[in-house]
Design a protein around this motif. Structure first.
Motif, PDB file in Angstrom:
ATOM      1  N   ASN A   6       0.811  -1.233   0.000  1.00 37.93           N
ATOM      2  CA  ASN A   6       0.000   0.000   0.000  1.00 37.93           C
ATOM      3  C   ASN A   6       0.840   1.277   0.000  1.00 37.93           C
ATOM      4  O   ASN A   6       0.547   2.223   0.719  1.00 37.93           O
ATOM      5  N   THR A   8       2.210   4.760  -0.784  1.00 43.01           N
ATOM      6  CA  THR A   8       1.687   6.020  -1.331  1.00 43.01           C
ATOM      7  C   THR A   8       2.720   7.106  -1.088  1.00 43.01           C
ATOM      8  O   THR A   8       3.309   7.171  -0.009  1.00 43.01           O
ATOM      9  N   LEU A  18       2.868   8.057  -6.145  1.00 43.46           N
ATOM     10  CA  LEU A  18       2.516   6.640  -6.018  1.00 43.46           C
ATOM     11  C   LEU A  18       1.203   6.559  -5.263  1.00 43.46           C
ATOM     12  O   LEU A  18       0.975   7.320  -4.327  1.00 43.46           O
ATOM     13  N   LYS A  19       0.347   5.624  -5.703  1.00 44.90           N
ATOM     14  CA  LYS A  19      -0.963   5.543  -5.065  1.00 44.90           C
ATOM     15  C   LYS A  19      -1.264   4.097  -4.722  1.00 44.90           C
ATOM     16  O   LYS A  19      -1.481   3.284  -5.600  1.00 44.90           O
ATOM     17  N   ASP A  20      -1.223   3.802  -3.429  1.00 44.72           N
ATOM     18  CA  ASP A  20      -1.661   2.519  -2.903  1.00 44.72           C
ATOM     19  C   ASP A  20      -1.089   1.335  -3.695  1.00 44.72           C
ATOM     20  O   ASP A  20      -1.807   0.474  -4.168  1.00 44.72           O
ATOM     21  N   LEU A  21       0.217   1.331  -3.809  1.00 39.83           N
ATOM     22  CA  LEU A  21       0.885   0.350  -4.657  1.00 39.83           C
ATOM     23  C   LEU A  21       1.318  -0.849  -3.820  1.00 39.83           C
ATOM     24  O   LEU A  21       1.943  -0.691  -2.773  1.00 39.83           O
ATOM     25  N   SER A  39       5.599   8.548 -14.242  1.00 35.95           N
ATOM     26  CA  SER A  39       4.586   7.595 -13.774  1.00 35.95           C
ATOM     27  C   SER A  39       4.888   7.090 -12.376  1.00 35.95           C
ATOM     28  O   SER A  39       4.089   6.369 -11.795  1.00 35.95           O
ATOM     29  N   LEU A 219       3.312   0.877 -14.542  1.00 39.46           N
ATOM     30  CA  LEU A 219       2.793   1.973 -13.725  1.00 39.46           C
ATOM     31  C   LEU A 219       2.222   3.052 -14.626  1.00 39.46           C
ATOM     32  O   LEU A 219       2.769   3.340 -15.693  1.00 39.46           O
ATOM     33  N   ASP A 221       0.587   6.931 -13.776  1.00 35.68           N
ATOM     34  CA  ASP A 221       0.215   7.956 -12.790  1.00 35.68           C
ATOM     35  C   ASP A 221       0.260   7.405 -11.368  1.00 35.68           C
ATOM     36  O   ASP A 221      -0.624   7.661 -10.550  1.00 35.68           O
ATOM     37  N   ILE A 223      -0.165   4.410 -10.346  1.00 37.20           N
ATOM     38  CA  ILE A 223      -1.049   3.271 -10.072  1.00 37.20           C
ATOM     39  C   ILE A 223      -0.568   2.074 -10.882  1.00 37.20           C
ATOM     40  O   ILE A 223      -0.164   2.222 -12.049  1.00 37.20           O
ATOM     41  N   LYS A 224      -0.607   0.903 -10.247  1.00 36.94           N
ATOM     42  CA  LYS A 224      -0.190  -0.300 -10.963  1.00 36.94           C
ATOM     43  C   LYS A 224      -1.272  -0.670 -11.967  1.00 36.94           C
ATOM     44  O   LYS A 224      -2.423  -0.897 -11.601  1.00 36.94           O
ATOM     45  N   VAL A 225      -0.948  -0.671 -13.258  1.00 34.02           N
ATOM     46  CA  VAL A 225      -1.939  -0.980 -14.282  1.00 34.02           C
ATOM     47  C   VAL A 225      -1.653  -2.319 -14.952  1.00 34.02           C
ATOM     48  O   VAL A 225      -2.452  -2.810 -15.740  1.00 34.02           O
TER      49      VAL A 225
END
Lengths: 255, 381
Positions: A6, A8, A18-21, A39, A219, A221, A223-225
């Motif tokens: 998580n 951030t 980084l967002k909640d990775l 990113s 990644l 922005d 977020i893990k995509v």
């Protein structure tokens, strides 16, 4: 075993890098992180060895909470994490030998090294590292007298001095031409295969990803995509990670 | 409105020109340039410049010579001596005499316009002053001499007439002025050296405090950063000459110490600023890399920061030493000691040839240091 939970990071300006990775890296993996500039790849790598303090979340390396450690404990964790940079980050005016020895500072007596004294066995270790990377003839040159590929090899030699179990490589070949890029990646691959060093590396070139990665995280922005095998990156996934415009330039390699 | 713009622009140019002309006229009236005086005082300038351009390096060595002549009193007491034909000599006419006689005394080949003390050396060894007399433009004297009874010969030993003169003997020696100038020059160079050293030692910590990438972090850091910056800027606005004048009044006029304090303060401020800019321009990559290896803070500074700033620091320091030598030559004028003090003294006492020696020394040393410092700095980059 590296665990990111998580994670951030919000910069003082309000930028969310980084967002909640969350992800895990097993020992011996060659994990590649892809994504556009901005990113969050560099921020992620720097949060792992705490060059940047994450806002929230945890980084756990071999059962130790890196995010909670500080002072001497943090330095002891950092000793085992090597780092390689896009712009090599050598001390340009120092010799190659000094730059390589710098990698050992965390292990040595702070007082004697402050006076510039390094034990003989460390110099030998440095020479061995340089030999392994084939640039031992440059040992007395100033770092800025070397070509880009040579400088990155000095960077790897510096990392070898740490006897790392994990290497973080932040776009290690982005400043090099394709031929040199392969040569540097091959050194990393050998460290991964021969020395069983776990590698977390950010990359841009798709052909390098297909060739060297054992697993890929995408990644966008912060977020893990994407998370999966390199072979799973198809046209659609690539478009998702790099955006519509990148399609023509990069995706042709997939055709 | 639009079509008036060219007109307005022309008017503005005209106004600016007018203001400039007025300013120039004002400055001429204030500074009172007097070209007539410049031309009419040419002979004076010629004499001063002539002396300045003929600096003193060597002096003719001179020695004291005693000139004496035996005077038989009365004439048959001892054999009448013959007078020398050349050199500094006394010629009596007649060469002997009886008490109460007045004979003629002449001296030849003496220094010109020199004061000499004529005296008797009596037969028993006693001395008897006659008078002080000045030689003429040809280096001669000519006077009547009254023979006194006390000068009578005793047991075949006659009295002598004698005086001492200082004569050049033709040997060249290093002039005292040159020695003084060399001494004062060394004082100046070392004054600059010690001031630069003290200034540098003070400047190093100040420069880190005044570097935004090191200090300007958090509230306290920002306050310190601005305070140190402001302090450096205020000190820098004082000319070393002004400071030297103040310190000369405190620690004593003509003492090199006043100059050292003044130069140290200005050097610290000026180098502090220059160093801080060097610290601000360092590459942060190596700091990141060495921190990542697990090195502690001191090691990071030693291995990532110091190698990057040392060449700049050394180069600035040498450059400043060069500047300080130049300034300290002038600082003497306001009582800071060294070569400038010597120069001002020689000028005030109208010894222009000696001032010329000092000027030449300043030119040579400044030129040599300028060359030396630029060569060293080139090799540091």
């Amino acid at each position: 075993m590296l665990k990111v939970e998580n994670l951030t990071k919000v910069y003082p300006g309000g930028t969310v890098a980084l967002k909640d990775l969350s992800f895990e890296v097993s020992d011996g993996e060659f994990l590649v992180i892809i994504g556009l500039s901005g990113s969050g790849k560099s921020t992620l790598l720097r949060c792992i060895n705490r060059l940047i303090d994450p806002t929230e979340g945890k980084v756990i390396l071999d059962g130790i909470d890196v995010t909670a450690s500080k002072g001497a404990e943090l330095r002891h964790i950092r000793r085992k994490i090597g780092m390689i940079f896009q712009h090599f980050n050598l001390v340009k005016r120092s010799t190659v030998l000094t730059n390589v020895l710098n990698g050992r500072l965390g292990y040595l007596n702070p007082w004697t090294t402050t006076l510039g004294i390094f034990p003989g066995e460390e110099k030998k270790r440095a020479m061995d590292a340089l030999k392994r990377l084939g640039i031992d003839d440059k040992v007395d040159s100033r770092a800025d007298a070397l070509s880009g590929g040579q400088q990155q090899r000095v960077g790897i030699a510096r990392t070898l001095m740490q006897e790392p179990t994990l290497i973080l490589a932040d776009e290690p070949v982005a400043s090099l031409d394709p031929v040199l890029a392969h040569s540097i990646m091959q050194y990393l691959e050998r460290l991964n295969k021969e020395d069983k060093v776990t590698i977390v590396c950010s990359l841009h070139y798709l052909d390098l990803i297909q060739r060297y990665a054992t697993r890929v995280i995408g990644l966008k922005d912060g977020i893990k995509v994407f998370e999966g095998l390199p072979s799973e990156i198809n046209r659609e996934k690539f478009k998702e990670i790099y955006g519509e415009e990148a399609q023509d330039v990069r995706a042709t390699a997939l055709e | 409105m639009q079509r008036y713009i060219p007109f307005l622009k022309a008017l503005r140019k005209l106004l600016i020109t007018l203001v400039l002309v007025v300013l120039i006229i004002l400055s001429i009236r204030v500074t009172e340039p007097d070209l007539v005086k410049l031309v009419s005082s040419f002979p004076k300038a010629e004499s001063i410049m002539g002396q300045l351009l003929r600096p003193v390096f060597f002096d003719r060595e001179s020695e004291k010579v005693t000139v004496s002549q035996v005077v038989p009193v009365p004439c048959d007491s001892v054999p009448v001596p013959t007078s020398a034909d050349s050199g500094s000599r006394i010629v009596l006419d007649p060469p002997c005499g009886s008490p109460k006689d007045v004979i003629n005394l002449r001296g030849f080949d003496l220094p010109q316009n020199a004061e000499i003390s004529l005296r008797w050396i009596l037969p028993d060894g006693g001395l008897l002053s006659i008078k002080n007399i000045k030689t003429d433009d040809d280096g001669e004297i000519n006077m009547p001499l009254e023979i006194r009874p006390i000068t009578s010969a005793i047991d075949g030993k006659a009295a002598q007439i004698s005086f001492e003169v200082t004569l050049p003997n033709g040997k060249l020696v290093v002039a005292k002025t040159l020695k003084d100038v060399i001494n004062a020059m060394f004082v100046t160079i070392f004054m600059a050296l010690i001031a630069t050293t003290i200034g540098t030692i003070i400047a190093i910590p100040l420069s880190f405090l005044a570097a935004s990438n090191i200090t300007r972090k958090g509230k306290l850091g920002t306050v310190v950063y601005y305070l140190v910056r402001a302090f450096l800027n205020i000190i820098r606005s004082y000319e070393p000459l002004v400071l030297a004048t103040i310190f000369a009044m405190i620690v004593g006029f003509g003492s090199p110490f006043a100059g050292v304090i003044a130069l140290s303060v200005t050097t610290a401020a000026s180098l502090g600023k220059m160093f801080s800019e060097a610290v601000e321009s360092i590459d942060t990559g190596p700091i990141e890399a060495i921190t990542a290896t697990g090195a502690n803070r001191v090691q990071v500074v030693m291995y990532a920061v110091v190698p990057q700033i040392i060449p700049d620091f050394l180069s600035f320091t040498i450059y400043h030493w060069d500047i300080n030598v130049r300034i300290s030559t002038i600082i003497g004028f306001v009582g800071g000691g060294g070569i400038g003090y010597l120069l001002s003294q020689r000028i005030n006492t109208l010894q222009y040839s000696q001032a010329g020696t000092a000027l030449l020394a300043i030119i040579l040393v400044v030129w040599a240091l300028d060359f030396l410092s630029s060569e060293i700095r080139k090799s540091l980059v």
